[in-house]
Design an enzyme around this catalytic site. Structure first.
Site, PDB file in Angstrom:
ATOM      1  N   ASP A  13      52.205  85.417  49.718  1.00  0.00           N
ATOM      2  CA  ASP A  13      51.796  87.047  48.908  1.00  0.00           C
ATOM      3  C   ASP A  13      50.107  86.979  48.934  1.00  0.00           C
ATOM      4  OD1 ASP A  13      54.363  87.828  48.903  1.00  0.00           O
ATOM      5  OD2 ASP A  13      54.451  87.147  46.929  1.00  0.00           O
ATOM      6  N   GLY A  40      57.430  89.445  52.996  1.00  0.00           N
ATOM      7  CA  GLY A  40      57.245  90.736  52.561  1.00  0.00           C
ATOM      8  C   GLY A  40      55.850  90.922  53.063  1.00  0.00           C
ATOM      9  N   HIS A  41      55.604  91.408  54.222  1.00  0.00           N
ATOM     10  CA  HIS A  41      53.950  91.523  54.640  1.00  0.00           C
ATOM     11  C   HIS A  41      53.948  93.029  54.738  1.00  0.00           C
ATOM     12  CE1 HIS A  41      54.521  87.229  56.762  1.00  0.00           C
ATOM     13  NE2 HIS A  41      54.696  87.101  55.401  1.00  0.00           N
TER      14      HIS A  41
HETATM   15  P1  GDP Z   1      51.684  88.652  52.415  1.00  0.00           P
HETATM   16  O1  GDP Z   1      52.945  88.425  52.106  1.00  0.00           O
HETATM   17  O2  GDP Z   1      50.730  87.510  52.576  1.00  0.00           O
HETATM   18  O3  GDP Z   1      51.570  89.662  53.687  1.00  0.00           O
HETATM   19  O4  GDP Z   1      51.042  89.658  51.241  1.00  0.00           O
HETATM   20  P2  GDP Z   1      51.809  90.759  50.661  1.00  0.00           P
HETATM   21  O5  GDP Z   1      51.894  91.943  51.424  1.00  0.00           O
HETATM   22  O6  GDP Z   1      53.191  90.436  49.929  1.00  0.00           O
HETATM   23  O7  GDP Z   1      51.042  90.947  49.234  1.00  0.00           O
HETATM   24  C1  GDP Z   1      49.567  91.640  49.297  1.00  0.00           C
HETATM   25  C2  GDP Z   1      49.459  92.805  48.515  1.00  0.00           C
HETATM   26  O8  GDP Z   1      48.119  92.544  48.414  1.00  0.00           O
HETATM   27  C3  GDP Z   1      49.843  94.034  49.595  1.00  0.00           C
HETATM   28  O9  GDP Z   1      50.171  94.790  48.557  1.00  0.00           O
HETATM   29  C4  GDP Z   1      48.501  94.128  50.194  1.00  0.00           C
HETATM   30  O10 GDP Z   1      48.686  95.823  50.414  1.00  0.00           O
HETATM   31  C5  GDP Z   1      47.540  93.962  48.991  1.00  0.00           C
HETATM   32  N1  GDP Z   1      46.231  93.545  49.554  1.00  0.00           N
HETATM   33  C6  GDP Z   1      45.660  92.948  50.468  1.00  0.00           C
HETATM   34  N2  GDP Z   1      44.384  92.740  50.584  1.00  0.00           N
HETATM   35  C7  GDP Z   1      43.957  93.333  49.341  1.00  0.00           C
HETATM   36  C8  GDP Z   1      42.705  93.685  48.889  1.00  0.00           C
HETATM   37  O11 GDP Z   1      41.761  92.849  49.386  1.00  0.00           O
HETATM   38  N3  GDP Z   1      42.640  94.036  47.594  1.00  0.00           N
HETATM   39  C9  GDP Z   1      43.751  94.594  47.086  1.00  0.00           C
HETATM   40  N4  GDP Z   1      43.570  95.258  46.009  1.00  0.00           N
HETATM   41  N5  GDP Z   1      44.865  94.511  47.703  1.00  0.00           N
HETATM   42  C10 GDP Z   1      45.070  93.927  48.947  1.00  0.00           C
HETATM   43  P1  IMO Z   2      55.369  86.081  51.977  1.00  0.00           P
HETATM   44  O1  IMO Z   2      55.592  85.628  53.509  1.00  0.00           O
HETATM   45  C1  IMO Z   2      56.048  84.820  47.879  1.00  0.00           C
HETATM   46  C2  IMO Z   2      59.442  82.429  47.029  1.00  0.00           C
HETATM   47  C3  IMO Z   2      60.707  82.824  46.333  1.00  0.00           C
HETATM   48  C4  IMO Z   2      61.201  81.442  45.653  1.00  0.00           C
HETATM   49  C5  IMO Z   2      61.090  80.607  46.808  1.00  0.00           C
HETATM   50  C6  IMO Z   2      62.404  80.170  47.504  1.00  0.00           C
HETATM   51  O2  IMO Z   2      55.470  87.450  51.628  1.00  0.00           O
HETATM   52  O3  IMO Z   2      54.343  85.443  51.522  1.00  0.00           O
HETATM   53  P2  IMO Z   2      63.548  81.502  49.244  1.00  0.00           P
HETATM   54  O4  IMO Z   2      64.460  82.760  49.131  1.00  0.00           O
HETATM   55  O5  IMO Z   2      62.675  81.600  50.203  1.00  0.00           O
HETATM   56  O6  IMO Z   2      64.729  80.260  49.185  1.00  0.00           O
HETATM   57  O7  IMO Z   2      62.970  81.547  47.753  1.00  0.00           O
HETATM   58  O8  IMO Z   2      60.139  81.132  47.456  1.00  0.00           O
HETATM   59  N1  IMO Z   2      59.245  83.097  48.189  1.00  0.00           N
HETATM   60  C7  IMO Z   2      58.161  83.747  48.423  1.00  0.00           C
HETATM   61  N2  IMO Z   2      57.067  83.817  47.414  1.00  0.00           N
HETATM   62  N3  IMO Z   2      55.970  85.296  49.298  1.00  0.00           N
HETATM   63  C8  IMO Z   2      56.996  84.927  50.109  1.00  0.00           C
HETATM   64  O9  IMO Z   2      56.845  85.353  51.621  1.00  0.00           O
HETATM   65  C9  IMO Z   2      57.878  84.505  49.686  1.00  0.00           C
HETATM   66  N4  IMO Z   2      59.175  83.950  50.466  1.00  0.00           N
HETATM   67  C10 IMO Z   2      59.872  83.227  49.588  1.00  0.00           C
HETATM   68  O10 IMO Z   2      60.237  83.844  45.242  1.00  0.00           O
HETATM   69  O11 IMO Z   2      60.394  81.178  44.535  1.00  0.00           O
HETATM   70 MG    MG Z   3      54.501  88.778  50.802  1.00  0.00          MG
END
Ligand code: GDP
Ligand code: IMO
Ligand code: MG
Length: 424
Positions: A13, A40-41
């Site tokens: 994340d 979850g991207h």
């Molecule tokens: P990922 O799994 O690495 O793709 O990241 P996620 O999408 O799960 O979580 C990142 C969150 O931070 C999302 O809600 C993005 O929209 C948000 N985000 C990304 N870059 C920034 C930033 O520079 N500032 C803020 N406030 N939010 C950001």
């Molecule tokens: P992105 O790509 C954050 C975490 C779960 C749990 C552990 C194992 O969005 O960064 P699993 O279901 O993979 O067996 O769970 O890994 N986890 C993540 N945490 N971002 C993710 O993906 C994750 N994918 C799995 O919360 O702790």
């Molecule tokens: Mg994510």
């Protein structure tokens, strides 16, 4: 030849989706290589917000082809859901999405087994996403797995499915009140998915090889983060794949020496969702503040993310493992208006100072972080697009990160929107 990998440096994340979307306009192919729908991207542009779980974040750029590589475990119902949603929102997916015939399938019993394992672990649970990722990778390594390509050999698929159900149904019915899975029903459901996905499934290794021969630019999109990696993460509180650079070769069929750029994605602070050690975790008001301002709720499960200060001990470790060439610092805006910002530079455990990330979970669980403090800044940074225009105190913080990690910052993100990005 340009082969770039985007890798999470923390516990996922970090904002990989945003950066992959941003970089995609300069690439021909965007490739997922591991993980599954546990990812979850988030991609935001204008008033549009998308959360992708399996489809690469390059899909929003017309000329880009997207690949789900062999290292990914695929829940076919989830891919179909994403294809449908994107199509309904005007994003063309046909002839742009390619799914490896070697990628393993997530089956309905994997989800049940995932949840049963968590219940059995009680307080020691991992806090998985419950989407069957671990059990799907277990079957892959046990040589019991079913692959995308098997769907198109119905007799073989049915024979293997029966072998699996004989074993899984025994476990499920003996360990839980769940009913057994019926062979005909699962077979029918998966043949139905197979029909709908037929035009997407191919030998993606060949596709990638052809792109290489044409000197095309390829971007690999990591899921999760290095600290969730099954080998180098905070084991056993990890996911079940190689979410670091090593997953790229195994999960796509690319040779390692071809990779020439590794972008490490790291938040200006730290988060983690699920259980496991987190040395710089905060509590109380400060954690609440980071969670609220940063919107730190899981993109896949909606769970509140645990929040803490940036940890340079684990970051250095992740940078070494991945051979990170460039850093992208995310969510700097979330730290605005704080009086003081802390950053962890070492751990103390039983009178010993650790500057290297320890493999021992109990050290990580019980160590005390050693912090360096920085003065915060009051300015809103969300509209800034030039590094030199960032407040001096913010630049001091960023300069310290660069110097400590020995890697140049190439991007600073100051908001979730696509354009809220400073390129250095
Ligand atoms: P990922 O799994 O690495 O793709 O990241 P996620 O999408 O799960 O979580 C990142 C969150 O931070 C999302 O809600 C993005 O929209 C948000 N985000 C990304 N870059 C920034 C930033 O520079 N500032 C803020 N406030 N939010 C950001
Ligand atoms: P992105 O790509 C954050 C975490 C779960 C749990 C552990 C194992 O969005 O960064 P699993 O279901 O993979 O067996 O769970 O890994 N986890 C993540 N945490 N971002 C993710 O993906 C994750 N994918 C799995 O919360 O702790
Ligand atoms: Mg994510």
């Amino acid at each position: 030849m340009s082969l770039t990998c985007v890798i999470g440096i923390q516990w996922g994340d970090e904002g990989k989706g945003k950066i992959v979307d941003w970089l995609s306009k300069h690439h021909d192919l965007v490739v997922r290589f591991q993980g599954g729908s546990n990812a979850g991207h988030t991609v935001i542009w204008g008033s549009q917000k998308f959360i992708l779980h399996l489809i690469p974040s390059g899909i929003f750029h017309k000329g880009v082809k997207c690949v789900i590589g062999n290292g990914v475990v695929i829940d076919p119902a989830q891919v179909l859901k994403e294809i449908k949603e994107l199509t309904m929102r005007g994003i063309a997916v046909k002839n742009r999405l390619f799914i490896s015939d070697r990628a393993h399938l997530v089956m309905p019993y994997h989800k049940v087994l995932d949840n049963l394992a968590e219940i059995r672990k009680g307080d020691a649970k991992i806090g998985t996403t419950g989407l069957g990722i671990g059990p799907a990778y277990v079957d892959k390594c046990s040589r019991l797995g079913l692959r995308m390509g098997d769907l198109y050999q119905p007799d073989y698929f049915k024979k293997c499915l029966k072998q699996n159900l004989d074993e899984k149904n025994w476990l499920i019915t003996n360990l839980s009140p769940y009913k057994s899975f019926k062979l005909e029903k699962v077979y029918r459901d998966y043949q139905n998915y197979a029909r709908k996905l037929a035009s997407y499934v191919c030998d993606t290794r060949v596709l990638i090889q052809e792109a290489l021969e044409k000197n095309q630019r390829i971007l690999f999109e990591g899921a999760q983060g290095t600290l969730l990696n099954v080998d180098f993460g905070t084991y056993p509180f990890v996911t079940s794949s190689n979410s670091d650079i090593s997953g790229v070769c195994a999960g796509t069929g690319i040779a390692p020496q071809k990779i020439n750029r590794v972008i490490g994605i790291i938040k200006a602070y730290a988060t983690r969702v699920g259980s496991g050690p987190f040395p710089t975790e905060l509590s109380g008001e400060m954690e609440e503040r980071l969670r609220r301002i940063g919107g730190e709720f899981g993109a896949t499960t909606g769970r509140a993310r645990r929040c803490g200060w940036l940890d340079l001990v684990s970051a250095k470790y992740a940078i070494e493992i991945n051979g990170v060439t460039d850093l992208s610092i995310m969510k700097l805006d979330v730290l605005s208006q704080l009086k003081k910002i802390k950053v962890c530079v070492a751990y103390k455990y039983k009178n010993k100072t650790y500057k290297h990330f320890p493999g021992n979970a109990s050290v990580l669980e019980n160590c005390q972080p050693v912090y360096k403090e920085f003065l915060g800044w009051n300015e809103d940074v969300t509209t800034i697009r030039k590094y030199q225009q960032l407040p001096l105190k913010a630049r001091r913080y960023l300069n310290f990160i660069t110097t400590s990690l020995g890697v140049k910052i190439k991007m600073v993100s100051v908001g979730s929107e696509r354009n809220q990005t400073i390129v250095l």
